[in-house]
Design an enzyme around this catalytic site. Structure first.
Site, PDB file in Angstrom:
ATOM      1  N   VAL A  82      82.603  43.095  60.229  1.00 28.94           N
ATOM      2  CA  VAL A  82      81.730  43.883  59.955  1.00 28.94           C
ATOM      3  C   VAL A  82      80.765  43.786  59.794  1.00 28.94           C
ATOM      4  O   VAL A  82      79.166  45.014  59.949  1.00 28.94           O
ATOM      5  CB  VAL A  82      82.520  43.774  58.343  1.00 28.94           C
ATOM      6  CG1 VAL A  82      81.744  45.057  57.885  1.00 28.94           C
ATOM      7  CG2 VAL A  82      84.203  43.962  58.581  1.00 28.94           C
ATOM      8  N   TRP A 109      78.157  44.722  62.979  1.00 29.54           N
ATOM      9  CA  TRP A 109      78.778  46.581  63.603  1.00 29.54           C
ATOM     10  C   TRP A 109      78.166  46.932  62.314  1.00 29.54           C
ATOM     11  O   TRP A 109      77.010  47.055  63.925  1.00 29.54           O
ATOM     12  CB  TRP A 109      80.754  46.562  62.547  1.00 29.54           C
ATOM     13  CG  TRP A 109      81.081  47.660  63.242  1.00 29.54           C
ATOM     14  CD1 TRP A 109      81.216  48.489  64.326  1.00 29.54           C
ATOM     15  CD2 TRP A 109      79.988  48.893  61.856  1.00 29.54           C
ATOM     16  NE1 TRP A 109      80.411  49.812  64.121  1.00 29.54           N
ATOM     17  CE2 TRP A 109      80.651  50.757  62.871  1.00 29.54           C
ATOM     18  CE3 TRP A 109      79.407  49.385  61.297  1.00 29.54           C
ATOM     19  CZ2 TRP A 109      80.776  51.673  62.750  1.00 29.54           C
ATOM     20  CZ3 TRP A 109      78.974  50.343  60.690  1.00 29.54           C
ATOM     21  CH2 TRP A 109      79.442  51.732  61.279  1.00 29.54           C
ATOM     22  N   HIS A 110      77.537  46.679  61.520  1.00 33.13           N
ATOM     23  CA  HIS A 110      76.572  47.450  60.934  1.00 33.13           C
ATOM     24  C   HIS A 110      74.613  47.018  61.945  1.00 33.13           C
ATOM     25  O   HIS A 110      73.995  48.274  61.589  1.00 33.13           O
ATOM     26  CB  HIS A 110      76.474  47.331  59.493  1.00 33.13           C
ATOM     27  CG  HIS A 110      77.468  47.415  58.088  1.00 33.13           C
ATOM     28  ND1 HIS A 110      78.575  47.137  57.653  1.00 33.13           N
ATOM     29  CD2 HIS A 110      77.348  48.404  58.053  1.00 33.13           C
ATOM     30  CE1 HIS A 110      79.138  47.676  57.463  1.00 33.13           C
ATOM     31  NE2 HIS A 110      78.225  48.969  57.687  1.00 33.13           N
ATOM     32  N   GLY A 111      74.391  45.882  62.290  1.00 30.30           N
ATOM     33  CA  GLY A 111      73.400  46.029  63.298  1.00 30.30           C
ATOM     34  C   GLY A 111      72.735  44.491  63.299  1.00 30.30           C
ATOM     35  O   GLY A 111      73.365  43.283  62.811  1.00 30.30           O
ATOM     36  N   PHE A 121      73.875  52.701  62.037  1.00 30.70           N
ATOM     37  CA  PHE A 121      74.819  51.413  62.506  1.00 30.70           C
ATOM     38  C   PHE A 121      75.317  52.206  63.773  1.00 30.70           C
ATOM     39  O   PHE A 121      74.919  53.633  64.458  1.00 30.70           O
ATOM     40  CB  PHE A 121      75.302  51.686  61.607  1.00 30.70           C
ATOM     41  CG  PHE A 121      74.635  50.539  60.082  1.00 30.70           C
ATOM     42  CD1 PHE A 121      73.891  50.568  59.800  1.00 30.70           C
ATOM     43  CD2 PHE A 121      75.538  51.743  58.679  1.00 30.70           C
ATOM     44  CE1 PHE A 121      72.905  50.348  59.193  1.00 30.70           C
ATOM     45  CE2 PHE A 121      74.577  51.082  57.344  1.00 30.70           C
ATOM     46  CZ  PHE A 121      73.582  50.685  57.440  1.00 30.70           C
TER      47      PHE A 121
END
Lengths: 500, 77
Positions: free
Chosen positions: A341, A344-346, A500
Site C-alpha cells: 500500500v 503503491w502511493h509513490g 498516485f
C-alpha cells in the site's frame, strides 16, 4: 458574426496543455458532459454509438490530462487484452503460468519505471553507489489506477474468477479508458464492469436521483470543504510547522484527515455519479471510515477498491503461502500487503514509512487479538458502547499519525509536526485560532458532521431527489455549482490522488 | 451437497453452534469467516482430511459447494 471569436483560442481548448487540465467540476468539463449526454439521449437505442462516444470522449479526456502519454494507456490496453486471451487459450499449465508471469512483469515493470526509477537512483546516490542524474520521466496521471485495473483482468482470467476473456477489444477499451474512473479510481473490476457493457448501459429514474445526489455531495466535499481547508489552513501549517504552536499543528492534522477524506471521497462521489448518468455502476470506495473501531476495520472502509484489490491478489495468496506459520503467517502476509500500500502511493520515503506504519499496526493487531479480547472480557467491556467509542478514538489517532506522515513533504517535516504537538502545545491558542480562522473552523465542523451522517439518511435524501421532476433536479445541481463557484477561493485544485 | 464432516469442521473452527451451510453459501455469509479466519478454516480442513491444497486451487473456489468438490477430488486421488 463570428469575427469576435478567436478560433485559435477555441482550438487550444482541445489541445493538451500541462498547465490547464480537464478536471471534474470545471466549466469546460460540465459543458462537454452535457453535450455527451445529448448524444447519448439521441442514440438511446444504438448501443454501438453510445459505447464509441464514451470511448472517444474518454480518450480525449485522458489526452487533455496527460498529453502524449495516452499512448501508454493504449499499449497497456492492448497488452492486457491479448494476454488475457493467450492465458485463457494456453492448454499447458506451464505455458499459462509463464504467460501470466510475463504480463504481470510487463505491468509492474511499466509502473516501476515511471514511478520509481528516479527514487531508486536517488537512493543509490545517497548510498554513494554512484552519481546518477535523475532521468526526465513524466508520471502518467492515473497509471497506478489503470495498471491495477488491467492487472485484475488478467489475474481473474488466470485464477478463473472471469470464466472467459472478453472477445471485444471495444468493450475492454471502454473498461480501461472510461473517463469517470481513469484518473483516480475507483479501481473497478472487469468482472463487474464488462457485463454492464455487454448488456448495454441502463439508466433508471433511481439512478438519476442517486447520480444527482452523488455529484452534489462530491462537488461540495471536494470543491468546497477540501479545497478551502487545504488552501487556507493545512497547506500553511505543513509548509513550516515550526512557525505554528502544537495546538495549531494538531488542528491542521485533524483538518488534513478531513481534507483528504473530502478530497478523495468527493472525487469518488462525482466519478460514481457521472458513471451512473451514462448507465454504469462503479464500485464504491468509502464507508464512513472515521467510525472504524480498528485499523483493519478502517481499511475495509477507506479506499475500498484498493484494499480489496490487495486483499484478493496479494494478501490471500501470501496468506496461503505462509499458512504453516499460523497466526505469524497471517501477520507476515498483512505486513507485506500494507508495505505494498505504501509503495503503491509513490516514490517517497514518507509513503514507505506510512505503509510500514500501517503494516505494523495490522500485524500487531493480529498478534495481540486474543490478548486484547481476554482483557476486555475480564473488564466486562466486550460489546459495550464505551469500548466502541474508546476504540474509535484510539483508531482515529493512530491513523492521524499516518496521515501526518502521508501529508508531509518529507519525514523531517512530519517529525517537526509531532515535535510541535508534544513539546510546544500552547492549548490556549485554540481560542485565538477559532476567531482568526472562523471560516476554516466552520468548514471543519460541517465536514466532520457530514461524514458521520448515517447512510440511511443519505438514502432518504436520494429518494427525495429521485421523486423530484427533472427540471428541479437540474436546478438543484445548478444551485450547487453556483455555491461551489462562490466559495471557490482560487483555481480548482487537482485531486490529491491524481499524484498516485 | 455439503458433507456433515466438512460442516462440522467449519462450525467448529468458527465457534458456531449451528449455521445452515449450502452449496452456494459463500465464506462472507458465514459469521466469523473473515479474511483472517479463512486460513484457519483451510488449515483445519487440510488437517482433518489429511490433504494439501495448492494456493491457486483455493483462490479459485467461489463457494462452499466448490470447496466440497475440491476436497472430494483430492480424496479420490
Amino acid at each position: 458574426m463570428f469575427s469576435s471569436i478567436d478560433f485559435n483560442k477555441f482550438w487550444q481548448l482541445f489541445v493538451y496543455d500541462p498547465n490547464d487540465h480537464l478536471y471534474f467540476g470545471s466549466s469546460f468539463f460540465l459543458f462537454l458532459i452535457f453535450g455527451l449526454l445529448i448524444i447519448y439521449r439521441l442514440a438511446a437505442k444504438k448501443k454501438n454509438i453510445k459505447i464509441y462516444s464514451l470511448i472517444f470522449f474518454s480518450l480525449f479526456f485522458y489526452y487533455k490530462n496527460s498529453g502524449y502519454l495516452f499512448l501508454l494507456l493504449f499499449f497497456s490496453t492492448f497488452i492486457n487484452f491479448y494476454f488475457g486471451r493467450f492465458i485463457y487459450d494456453a492448454k499447458k499449465p506451464g505455458l499459462k503460468r509463464f504467460l501470466f508471469i510475463l504480463v504481470i512483469a510487463i505491468n509492474l515493470g511499466l509502473l516501476v519505471y515511471f514511478k520509481y526509477t528516479n527514487f531508486f537512483l536517488q537512493i543509490l546516490n545517497e548510498l554513494h553507489a554512484g552519481n546518477f542524474q535523475p532521468l526526465d520521466i513524466l508520471l502518467p496521471v492515473g497509471i497506478s489506477f489503470y495498471t491495477f485495473k488491467a492487472m485484475s483482468y488478467v489475474i481473474d482470467i488466470y485464477i478463473g474468477t472471469i470464466e472467459k476473456p472478453t472477445k471485444s477489444l471495444r468493450d475492454f477499451s471502454l473498461y480501461m479508458f472510461f473517463f469517470a474512473n481513469i484518473l483516480a479510481g475507483p479501481i473497478d473490476r472487469a468482472a463487474a464492469f464488462l457485463p454492464q457493457v455487454q448488456e448495454g448501459p441502463k439508466v433508471s429514474k433511481e439512478d438519476i436521483g442517486r447520480a444527482i445526489f452523488l455529484i452534489m455531495c462530491g462537488l461540495f466535499k471536494k470543491n468546497v470543504i477540501a479545497d478551502y481547508i487545504g488552501l487556507n489552513f493545512v497547506d500553511r501549517v505543513f509548509q513550516v510547522p515550526l512557525r505554528f504552536t502544537g495546538v495549531e499543528n494538531l488542528l491542521a492534522s485533524y483538518a488534513y484527515a478531513l481534507q483528504i477524506y473530502c478530497d478523495f471521497s468527493g472525487y469518488t462521489d462525482m466519478a460514481l455519479g457521472i458513471a451512473l448518468l451514462f448507465g454504469y455502476k462503479l464500485m464504491d470506495n468509502f464507508n464512513i471510515p472515521f467510525i472504524a473501531t480498528s485499523v483493519a476495520d478502517y481499511w475495509r472502509r477507506w479506499h475500498i477498491s484498493l484494499s480489496t484489490w490487495l486483499l484478493d491478489y496479494l494478501f490471500k495468496p501470501l496468506q496461503m503461502k505462509f499458512r504453516s506459520w499460523r497466526v505469524w503467517g497471517s501477520a507476515a502476509a498483512i505486513f507485506l500487503t500494507f508495505l505494498g500500500v505504501g509503495f503503491w502511493h509513490g516514490a517517497n520515503w514518507t509513503f514507505i514509512v506510512f505503509g510500514l506504519l500501517q503494516s505494523t499496526y495490522l500485524a500487531v493487531s493480529i498478534l495481540t487479538l486474543k490478548f486484547r479480547k481476554a482483557i476486555y472480557d475480564k473488564l466486562h467491556l466486550t460489546g459495550t458502547k464505551f469500548l466502541k467509542v474508546f476504540q474509535i478514538i484510539i483508531t482515529f489517532h493512530l491513523l492521524l499519525i499516518g496521515a501526518v506522515i502521508f501529508r508531509a513533504d518529507s519525514l523531517k517535516t512530519a517529525m517537526n509536526v509531532f515535535h510541535q504537538i508534544f513539546t510546544y502545545f500552547h492549548g490556549v491558542v485554540f481560542f485565538q485560532w477559532v476567531t482568526g480562522y472562523t471560516p476554516v473552523f466552520v468548514m471543519i465542523l460541517i465536514g466532520y458532521v457530514m461524514h458521520f451522517i448515517p447512510k440511511s439518511f443519505d438514502n432518504r435524501i436520494q429518494r427525495t431527489i429521485t421523486a423530484m421532476p427533472v427540471y428541479v433536479q437540474a436546478l438543484l445541481l445548478a444551485l450547487m455549482i453556483i455555491v461551489v463557484v462562490q466559495v471557490e477561493s482560487a483555481q480548482l485544485q487537482p485531486v490529491i490522488y491524481f499524484n498516485f | 451437497m455439503i458433507s456433515e464432516r466438512l460442516k462440522k469442521i467449519i462450525l467448529n473452527e468458527l465457534n458456531l453452534d449451528e449455521f445452515d451451510i449450502k452449496d452456494e453459501t459463500t465464506a462472507n455469509q458465514v459469521p466469523g469467516w473473515d479474511s483472517f479466519n479463512h486460513i484457519n478454516v483451510i488449515l483445519a480442513i487440510e488437517k482433518d482430511y489429511n490433504i494439501h491444497f495448492k494456493g491457486l486451487e483455493i483462490l479459485k473456489v467461489k463457494n462452499i459447494g466448490e470447496l466440497q468438490r475440491l476436497i472430494d477430488s483430492k480424496l479420490q486421488n
